[in-house]
Scaffold this motif. Structure first.
Motif, PDB file in Angstrom:
ATOM      1  N   ALA A 231       0.831  -1.210   0.000  1.00  0.00           N
ATOM      2  CA  ALA A 231       0.000   0.000   0.000  1.00  0.00           C
ATOM      3  C   ALA A 231       0.868   1.264   0.000  1.00  0.00           C
ATOM      4  O   ALA A 231       2.018   1.231   0.441  1.00  0.00           O
ATOM      5  N   THR A 269       0.293  -1.834  -4.814  1.00  0.00           N
ATOM      6  CA  THR A 269      -1.103  -1.375  -4.726  1.00  0.00           C
ATOM      7  C   THR A 269      -1.252  -0.036  -5.437  1.00  0.00           C
ATOM      8  O   THR A 269      -2.345   0.304  -5.908  1.00  0.00           O
ATOM      9  N   ALA A 273      -4.212   1.866  -7.454  1.00  0.00           N
ATOM     10  CA  ALA A 273      -4.689   3.186  -7.027  1.00  0.00           C
ATOM     11  C   ALA A 273      -4.853   4.059  -8.279  1.00  0.00           C
ATOM     12  O   ALA A 273      -5.850   4.757  -8.443  1.00  0.00           O
ATOM     13  N   PRO A 332      -8.316  -0.040  -4.016  1.00  0.00           N
ATOM     14  CA  PRO A 332      -7.163  -0.528  -4.779  1.00  0.00           C
ATOM     15  C   PRO A 332      -6.689  -1.906  -4.320  1.00  0.00           C
ATOM     16  O   PRO A 332      -6.290  -2.730  -5.147  1.00  0.00           O
ATOM     17  N   GLN A 333      -6.705  -2.154  -3.001  1.00  0.00           N
ATOM     18  CA  GLN A 333      -6.295  -3.495  -2.542  1.00  0.00           C
ATOM     19  C   GLN A 333      -7.134  -4.581  -3.216  1.00  0.00           C
ATOM     20  O   GLN A 333      -6.620  -5.591  -3.698  1.00  0.00           O
ATOM     21  N   CYS A 363      -3.081  -0.917   7.666  1.00  0.00           N
ATOM     22  CA  CYS A 363      -4.469  -0.882   8.112  1.00  0.00           C
ATOM     23  C   CYS A 363      -4.902  -2.260   8.620  1.00  0.00           C
ATOM     24  O   CYS A 363      -4.572  -3.281   8.007  1.00  0.00           O
ATOM     25  N   PHE A 425      -2.360   8.692  -2.305  1.00  0.00           N
ATOM     26  CA  PHE A 425      -3.528   8.024  -1.724  1.00  0.00           C
ATOM     27  C   PHE A 425      -3.325   7.803  -0.215  1.00  0.00           C
ATOM     28  O   PHE A 425      -4.280   7.722   0.539  1.00  0.00           O
ATOM     29  N   VAL A 431      -6.500  11.081  -2.362  1.00  0.00           N
ATOM     30  CA  VAL A 431      -7.364  10.477  -3.389  1.00  0.00           C
ATOM     31  C   VAL A 431      -8.062  11.596  -4.161  1.00  0.00           C
ATOM     32  O   VAL A 431      -8.153  11.578  -5.385  1.00  0.00           O
ATOM     33  N   CYS A 523      -4.263   6.975   5.485  1.00  0.00           N
ATOM     34  CA  CYS A 523      -3.654   5.660   5.736  1.00  0.00           C
ATOM     35  C   CYS A 523      -2.296   5.733   6.409  1.00  0.00           C
ATOM     36  O   CYS A 523      -1.879   4.784   7.066  1.00  0.00           O
TER      37      CYS A 523
HETATM   38 FE1  HC0 Z   1      -4.705   2.977   1.981  1.00  0.00          FE
HETATM   39 FE2  HC0 Z   1      -5.669   2.537  -0.275  1.00  0.00          FE
HETATM   40  S1  HC0 Z   1      -4.622   4.478   0.298  1.00  0.00           S
HETATM   41  S2  HC0 Z   1      -6.910   2.614   1.618  1.00  0.00           S
HETATM   42  O1  HC0 Z   1      -5.134   4.299   2.991  1.00  0.00           O
HETATM   43  O2  HC0 Z   1      -7.601   3.983  -1.829  1.00  0.00           O
HETATM   44  O3  HC0 Z   1      -4.761   0.794   3.947  1.00  0.00           O
HETATM   45  O4  HC0 Z   1      -1.765   3.214   2.176  1.00  0.00           O
HETATM   46  O5  HC0 Z   1      -3.671   0.768   0.374  1.00  0.00           O
HETATM   47  O6  HC0 Z   1      -6.801  -0.132  -0.979  1.00  0.00           O
HETATM   48  O7  HC0 Z   1      -4.051   2.514  -2.712  1.00  0.00           O
HETATM   49  C1  HC0 Z   1      -4.679   1.637   3.263  1.00  0.00           C
HETATM   50  C2  HC0 Z   1      -2.865   3.127   2.217  1.00  0.00           C
HETATM   51  C3  HC0 Z   1      -4.334   1.643   0.625  1.00  0.00           C
HETATM   52  C4  HC0 Z   1      -6.395   0.899  -0.790  1.00  0.00           C
HETATM   53  C5  HC0 Z   1      -4.638   2.462  -1.839  1.00  0.00           C
HETATM   54  C6  HC0 Z   1      -6.919   3.373  -1.230  1.00  0.00           C
END
Ligand code: HC0
Length: 589
Positions: A231, A269, A273, A332-333, A363, A425, A431, A523
């Motif tokens: 991520a 990731t 994104a 994105p994940q 996360c 992101f 975002v 994040c």
């Molecule tokens: Fe995030 Fe994501 S930015 S939620 O915060 O959109 O966990 O780092 O990976 O999926 O890309 C978290 C962070 C991610 C996702 C991305 C988004």
């Protein structure tokens, strides 16, 4: 100005400064347990007691403001003995089976016990924890009351930062415990799995559900092809657990470490994104067209981002009537997971059944997200295991890798290419900024009118931010947007999401686009990031993210060559049939 003496040395502070803050300013360490920089003062653990001349009783340094002329002793015999007794009392009712604890070596109570050399047991061991159950039902969080010292950092976190109140204090006196609604498992209450409580728990009472062994098993199975994605925010946090200062960017070393751990392919990731921006940007423009041209009353605005799984769980519990406002984009994940077992498998000529898809996330809610029933569109579970940044650092240490000395390596290709837009992101507002960079250019044929592509009005750490971008001279196809002020709002930390959603509900907000990230700072402040995480550290990680963006040769998602390739070879077009099947979903209350 307030003049005090700490251990005989003069210190000058501003009015309202607590003794703890003054001591820190003077480089004097006072131990704490219930205190956390992000939270209101509770003053309930008493570990920070100090002696103030002329006062009979010791004072809690975290809860006592400095007064002019105060003479403070932080290390007198009385103070040391009291602290020692307090630590002994906490240990007498704590399950101190330290060698079998997940937090072994990272526990704040254990550190204090070590520092104060607690060798004997002056208090009768209460063992109330013998009757406690361990709640392991959630895919994200383990709650073990036998390790709880009732400091209530978790309760304050859940109330003050998140406004969720999944954790509360139940019972009184000896029986007091941290509990949930009707003492139900965390999985059955309004918990969003954000893990902010885990990040602040000083002991092993709240920890992430860890999947390190499962991932080692997959890596060592020669029949499996193990793909890992990382991520955006992991690269600015991971270093903190491995000897670097907060705010260090360790992207290249992280890739090198993942390769040494034995993953078959190290991907990003950030690639999905960028893909999310293509899908979500198109979705926003489609909704705007329906609302402004077709006058479609059914279309839901503001459209809200859907990539933070804690936010999705929150809206499911608290504002279910607004679920249709969420973008239909998977995070994105999850886009990555669905593509790993379809597009990637096909391109690499791999049996998707043999692919194990692992993600490294800042996360804990991502563990829950990967386990959701909606996330099987590849025909398999799209993401098999989610590890937090902390779990990755555990693996790196277990493997004996000297992280600091690693040479920087690049992500593998096919789903490894990313842009500056995708890196941001990981920070609140990112975002939105990434989406605006692409949407504005798609609509007008020109880059966003901000210096260096930096859309500064959406940046910052204020809990709720609003910004607008005026669309001028759009391309023919988007004529209807000429002169339209695209109104945006950003919230991070669920307590701030509540402020925005209450305004939307009351008809007091007329945004087109809303970005919500469940965790403070976005994040980069996720529940799976290194401990400690606090406002100062979040700022440093944010700076690092923006530096990573600035240093990227490509900084707009639509210019990512691998994104262009996937549309050409596999997806067709944004919101097309394949995208619709693999990359989008809806949530029902
Ligand atoms: Fe995030 Fe994501 S930015 S939620 O915060 O959109 O966990 O780092 O990976 O999926 O890309 C978290 C962070 C991610 C996702 C991305 C988004």
């Amino acid at each position: 100005k307030v003049q005090i003496n700490i251990n005989g040395f003069p210190v000058t502070v501003k009015p309202g400064t607590t003794i703890l803050e003054a001591a820190r300013k003077a480089n004097v360490t006072i131990p704490t347990l219930c205190y956390h920089k992000d939270l209101c003062v509770a003053g309930n653990c008493r570990v920070c007691v100090v002696e103030v001349a002329g006062q009979k009783r010791l004072s809690a340094a975290c809860a006592t403001p400095c007064e002019d002329g105060m003479d403070i002793l932080t290390n007198s015999l009385k103070v040391r003995n009291s602290r020692k007794h307090i630590i002994e009392l906490l240990l007498s009712e704590h399950n101190a089976d330290c060698t079998k604890c997940y937090k072994n070596g990272k526990c704040e109570l254990q550190s204090l016990a070590s520092e104060y050399k607690i060798m004997t047991q002056d208090f009768i061991e209460l063992l109330p924890w013998k009757n406690y159950t361990i709640d392991m039902i959630s895919p994200s969080i383990i709650k073990d009351d036998s390790k709880c010292i009732r400091c209530q950092r978790c309760v304050r976190t859940c109330a003050e930062l998140q406004g969720v109140n999944a954790l509360t204090v139940a019972y009184k006196g000896d029986h007091m415990k941290i509990s949930t609604f009707f003492e139900k498992p965390m999985n059955d209450v309004v918990c969003t799995n954000c893990g902010q409580c885990v990040n602040r728990c000083p002991t092993g009472a709240l920890v992430e559900k860890n999947y390190v062994e499962e991932v080692w098993d997959a890596i060592s199975d020669p029949k499996k092809h193990v793909v890992v994605q990382t991520a955006p925010a992991v690269r600015v946090g991971l270093g903190e657990d491995l000897g670097f200062e907060p705010g260090s960017r360790v992207t290249g070393k992280m890739v090198a470490a993942l390769k040494r751990l034995g993953f078959d392919s190290v991907l990003d990731t950030d690639f999905t994104a960028d893909l999310t921006i293509m899908e979500e940007g198109t979705e926003l423009l489609t909704r705007l067209k329906k609302a402004l041209v077709d006058n479609d009353k059914e279309v839901k605005l503001p459209m809200a981002t859907s990539c933070s799984p804690g936010w999705i769980k929150y809206i499911e519990h608290m504002y279910p009537e607004y679920l249709p406002n969420l973008s239909t984009c998977k995070s994105p994940q999850q886009m990555f997971g669905a593509l790993a077992k379809t597009y990637y498998a096909k391109a690499r000529n791999l049996d998707p059944d043999k692919i194990v898809s692992v993600s490294i996330m800042p996360c804990t809610a991502k563990k829950f997200e990967a386990a959701r029933s909606e996330m099987h569109d590849s025909g398999y579970r799209d993401v098999d295991y989610v590890l937090t940044t902390r779990e990755l650092s555990i693996m790196i240490k277990q493997a004996g890798i000297d992280f600091m000395q690693l040479e920087d390596l690049e992500f593998d290709r096919l789903m490894g290419e990313s842009t500056g837009a995708s890196v941001i992101f990981g920070v609140t507002g990112g975002v939105m900024e990434a989406a605006l960079r692409t949407a504005y250019e798609l609509v007008t044929g020109r880059p966003v009118p901000f210096e260096n592509l930096n859309i500064t009005p959406v940046r910052g750490m204020e809990g709720v931010r609003e910004a607008s971008v005026k669309i001028e001279k759009p391309l023919k196809e988007w004529k209807f947007l000429d002169g339209v002020e695209l109104r945006c709002a950003i919230a991070h930390g669920l307590i701030n999401a509540k402020t925005v959603m209450d305004a939307v509900k009351a008809g007091k907000a007329n945004f087109h686009f809303l970005e919500v990230m469940a965790c403070p700072g976005g994040c980069l402040g996720g529940g799976g990031q290194p401990i400690p995480t606090n406002s100062e550290i979040r700022e440093k990680r944010a700076k690092a993210i923006y530096a990573e963006d600035s240093g990227k040769p490509i900084r707009k998602s639509h210019e990512n060559p691998e994104v262009q390739k996937i549309y050409k070879d596999f997806l067709g077009e944004p919101l097309g049939e394949v995208s619709h099947h693999l990359l989008h979903t809806t949530y029902t209350p």
